[in-house]
Design a protein around this motif. Sequence first.
Motif, short mmCIF file in Angstrom:
data_model
loop_
_atom_site.label_atom_id
_atom_site.label_comp_id
_atom_site.label_asym_id
_atom_site.label_seq_id
_atom_site.Cartn_x
_atom_site.Cartn_y
_atom_site.Cartn_z
N TRP A 61 0.82 -1.21 0.00
CA TRP A 61 0.00 0.00 0.00
C TRP A 61 0.85 1.26 0.00
O TRP A 61 0.42 2.30 -0.49
CB TRP A 61 -0.97 0.00 1.17
CG TRP A 61 -2.00 -1.07 1.02
CD1 TRP A 61 -2.17 -2.17 1.82
CD2 TRP A 61 -2.99 -1.18 -0.02
NE1 TRP A 61 -3.20 -2.94 1.34
CE2 TRP A 61 -3.72 -2.36 0.22
CE3 TRP A 61 -3.32 -0.39 -1.12
CZ2 TRP A 61 -4.76 -2.76 -0.61
CZ3 TRP A 61 -4.36 -0.80 -1.94
CH2 TRP A 61 -5.07 -1.98 -1.68
N LEU A 62 2.05 1.15 0.53
CA LEU A 62 2.92 2.33 0.51
C LEU A 62 3.35 2.64 -0.92
O LEU A 62 3.48 3.80 -1.31
CB LEU A 62 4.13 2.09 1.41
CG LEU A 62 3.77 2.04 2.90
CD1 LEU A 62 4.92 1.52 3.74
CD2 LEU A 62 3.35 3.42 3.39
N VAL A 63 3.58 1.57 -1.70
CA VAL A 63 3.92 1.76 -3.11
C VAL A 63 2.77 2.43 -3.83
O VAL A 63 2.94 3.40 -4.58
CB VAL A 63 4.27 0.41 -3.75
CG1 VAL A 63 4.30 0.52 -5.26
CG2 VAL A 63 5.62 -0.09 -3.23
N ILE A 64 1.58 1.91 -3.59
CA ILE A 64 0.40 2.47 -4.25
C ILE A 64 0.19 3.92 -3.81
O ILE A 64 -0.14 4.79 -4.61
CB ILE A 64 -0.85 1.62 -3.95
CG1 ILE A 64 -0.64 0.19 -4.42
CG2 ILE A 64 -2.09 2.22 -4.60
CD1 ILE A 64 -0.38 0.04 -5.90
N LEU A 65 0.37 4.15 -2.52
CA LEU A 65 0.22 5.52 -2.02
C LEU A 65 1.15 6.46 -2.77
O LEU A 65 0.77 7.56 -3.17
CB LEU A 65 0.52 5.56 -0.52
CG LEU A 65 0.51 6.93 0.14
CD1 LEU A 65 -0.90 7.49 0.19
CD2 LEU A 65 1.08 6.87 1.56
N THR A 66 2.39 6.00 -3.01
CA THR A 66 3.37 6.84 -3.69
C THR A 66 2.94 7.15 -5.12
O THR A 66 2.92 8.30 -5.54
CB THR A 66 4.74 6.13 -3.71
OG1 THR A 66 5.05 5.71 -2.39
CG2 THR A 66 5.82 7.04 -4.23
#
Lengths: 669, 519
Positions: free
Chosen positions: B88-93
């Motif tokens: 989710w951190l990747v997607i958030l980025t």
Amino acid sequence: MFEYVWLIPLFPLIGVVINGLLGKKIKNETVIGGIGSLMVFGSFLVSCGILIELLSRSAEERVFEKVLFTWIKSGNFNAEIGFLIDPLSALMIMVVTGVGFLIHVYSIGYMHGEEGFYRYFTYLNLFTFSMLLLVLGNNLLLMFVGWEGVGLCSYLLIGYYFHKKSAGDAGKKAFVMNRVGDFGFLLGLFTLYWYLGQNHNVWTINFRQLAANAHLLPVGGVVTVITLCFFLGATGKSAQLPLYTWLPDAMEGPTPVSALIHAATMVTAGVYMIGRLNFVYIRSHETMMVVAIVGAATAIFAASIGTAQNDIKRVLAYSTVSQLGFMFLAMGVGAFTAGIFHLMTHAFFKACLFLGSGSVIHSMHHALHHAHSHDDPQDMRNMGGLKKQMPITFLTFLVSTIAIAGIPGFSGFFSKDEILWQAFANPLHGDLNIILWATGAIAAGFTAFYMFRLVFMTFFGECRIMEKAKSHLHESPLVITFPLMVLGLLAIVGGYVGIPKLIGELFGGIPNYLEHYLEPVFKGSEEFMAQQLAHGVAHHSPALEWGLMGTSVVIALIGISIAFFLYVVSPSIPAKFTAAFPALHRAVYNKWYVDELYDFLFVNPCKALGNGLWKGFDVVVVDGVVNGVAAIVKGFGGALRNIQTGYVHNYALTMTLGVVVIVAFYLFR
Amino acid sequence: MSQFPLISVMTFLPLLGVVLLFFVPKQSHSAQRGLALLVALATFVVSLPIVTGFQSNAEFQFVEKVPWIAAGPFQMNYHVAIDGISIWLVILTTFIMPIAILSTWTAVENKVKEYMICLLLLEVGMLGAFVSLDLFLFYIFWEVMLIPMYFIIGIWGGKNKIYAAVKFFIYTMVGSLLMLIALVVLYFKGGAGDFSVLRFYDLALDPATQTWLFLAFALAFAIKVPMFPLHTWLPDAHTEAPTAGSVILAAVLLKMGTYGFVRFAMPLFPDATAQFTPLIAVLSVIGIVYAALVAMVQEDVKKLVAYSSVAHLGYVMLGVFALNQQGLSGGMLQMLNHGVSTGALFLIVGFIYERRHTRLITDFGGLAKQMPIFATIFMIVTLSSIGLPGTNGFVGEFLILIGSYESELRWYAVIGTSGVILAAVYMLWMFQRVMFGELNNPKNQTLTDLNAREIVIMLPLLVLIFVMGVYPTPFIDKMSPSLEKLIVHVKSKQTAKAQIPQIPAPQALPAAVLPVEHK
């Protein structure tokens, strides 16, 4: 019908979406107000259907859960979006949607021509939605969603006239005070969940499962902590000592809002919550005592302030705080049914009183506006003699005042008398009983006094409004008087569902329907109480009960007589009285200076601390160190000075440093 | 390596944008902006299959591993993958980047090309850092990420940009150097092999070594989080950075610190984690209360939001170190929530700053009348920031608090819970002073409401605020297995606690009040 319970909160939510997104384009007030009101009416119809089905079922089958979906699931924690129907929640949804609908209708008339009409109805629907979630939620967390949601709507509606600083302040105060309570609610939830899980491997926040496992909880000890935490939540939401100060300020909002949120529904959420968790509360004698004492103390404290206010809405606000105190007194002595009973009757007569005051203010405002006067339309000193111009408002107001004063035959009498009797007769608190009863009885006397003072100042005597404005005073339109009439009627007859046994027997054995109806909810606690006190239950004679009933009626009559004497017979006395005791009057008029005390104790120190930490610690200590390092680095290299021009240089510096360290490590290893 | 190298394509797509930007003429600013936006959007689209293709289990997925550098004893691999912690951190980025680029569409008119290059490089660095499983690779990306940020503040920042950039630089340098040293030490402790973090997970380091290495890593990460008392770079960096910088800083860069704890510091050094848990809990709770109090008295809206970040990240750290399912899920969720809500808050501050060129609270008042759409959006975001149920902020905060309450951090949870009161105080007070009241400043009477671009920027964030608040299940479900694996790993590798001197936790209340029964 039970299967469709989800429709009840859904309707108002649809109203929120329609009016919130399109209201500005719709513009037509009738359409906007109509949508808002019809949605709540839809919920009311479904609620009626549910109540009818509930009544048609046998007592054991009156509980039903409808789970829509899993909301939060993590490890052993699971919270659903689900609704619980039982006699208690069914009664509450009737009150919320019924009274709520009337107030929506009333608002169409009252808010006519206001800027942001659609905004108002959006908030009002959002409130109804949240309140229904609070009441219907099948677990503590969903109840908390509604709990915070109603707080938000309260904030938004108190601050409805946001251009006024006082309104913004009042809204913020309400929200923050409520959050103090929410802090308690959350801690109560955590502790209850953790305790049952840790010790008995029952990881749940579902009401039915909690009730089924209540026997695992100890008596006292951790339960006292849990219940006191929840009670802190209740004092915030239901404006009890010490967190009551936001409610009088909340009168900055439009008057129908005061009727719906700050009298009939939201502020009773704390009482409802204790009713919902009665099986936990009953297991802590200490908490029950605290609840009873706080309730009684709030009842008399707020009533005392109510005697000296001149703003018609403020009198009613303190009256609400005081009446909520009665409800908590009932809960605290284990008379759950009586507390819920008073919640219901209070919803009727207090909503009527607030809407009636709104009708008066509406008329006053118009009249003063026409006369180009800047007099305060809410100040009772500008009113007087209004019963001629506003007969319907007057009559419904009078009926409700008689009800709240506790005159036999009216709804408030039955519920309040039941509370006072239980405060005296309950076996829980030993010798404290007499004090609880006496405090309640005196507060009831105050209530009768200040309410009739209000009626006399507003509707009787000389009309004190300026001559020019007088001719513009008129009765409100039907859209406003209709809800008044319905609520006035309920203020009379609403009490007959809970006729005390004593009186019921007199009239050929009319049963106490409400007690019977709510029995499945509170039976466990009552049995537990009886079991705990098996040896010490005192039996009181009917003569004593009649005696106490008579006493409270006499006290109410004395209160009314004093008001009559002071404000009708010789209206010059109150002024002389205030002149004779200026300090006392000032203290009461200024609400015993509690707001000032809180500012001194909490608000100002917090600001000072914030400033001190920021300018002291952040800027001086930490940044001092950092800037010191910066200065040293600058002194050595000077490379950092040219960030803007030499950035490639710096980039290289970083990377080089990194490489140097790696290589150094490799070489000198 | 038979499958499509999805992660690499996603990570280096922005680099392609950088290359293309070099060919765009210096003067055609709109072409530069358009190209950067297009690349960022493309990156987001490319990242979506990661969500759809991700299996909800604890395994690393979309793995790519190729030998990269072999120099002497050093063996570095290009080893990237995604698991429940990073997904989710990747997607958030990738999600926040197009929004950030749009946010300074008109505000930055100076050196647009370089600005866009910096933003895209930043994205490469951030994505790379989240997906790296090779410690050295992680370090490279970590550095790659910091430098563009430093320029963004230093070149396109506000009045005090030099001071803020230098401060950011010093803090960051200290952290990076310590981490680099610790990394090298760890490598040599681990014997011959590569820099794979998975290999290091299985090392049995003695407690003393763990303590020192943990301290070095933790310091680097704690600066990034930032944890009290290492937070003072943040208010300055945020205040001076252009809106896009603030948004990215808040939404993603700070998460690099918390992510570092979850991915590296905790699983690599389980004993040290146990040892330092009380200290970190203390600092987290101080951060929550301290930052809230300081936020309350700020005169600059942007600084206020920056301090609120410190408080929010305090919650994240508390939840992460509770080291149970609820606490960790809550912490991870709160990282996303903070990205959404605080990112949105910085956008909002940017909107009014662009109009009025001031951020002082006293310069505003009564804006709700003049800017109704703005007022509604601002209100929703504010409520999300203070964690109102129904919005995203609540779910994370609640899970953190209930998780830490169940763990040994009970009393910290109690103090942390008091933060819900303070958050309401500082946010609502600020909102009231900016939006409510009389509109009596003549300069505010001509303000225009949000334009189409600004509404488009806010819309996805608003949707997420409600979606994550009402139906967080998909987010939690995808991360749960990995978190469970992490908890089991750390707890099972903790040697007998008796050998480790515990830093005593302050007893907030006498134990008698709350009988703790361990059965």
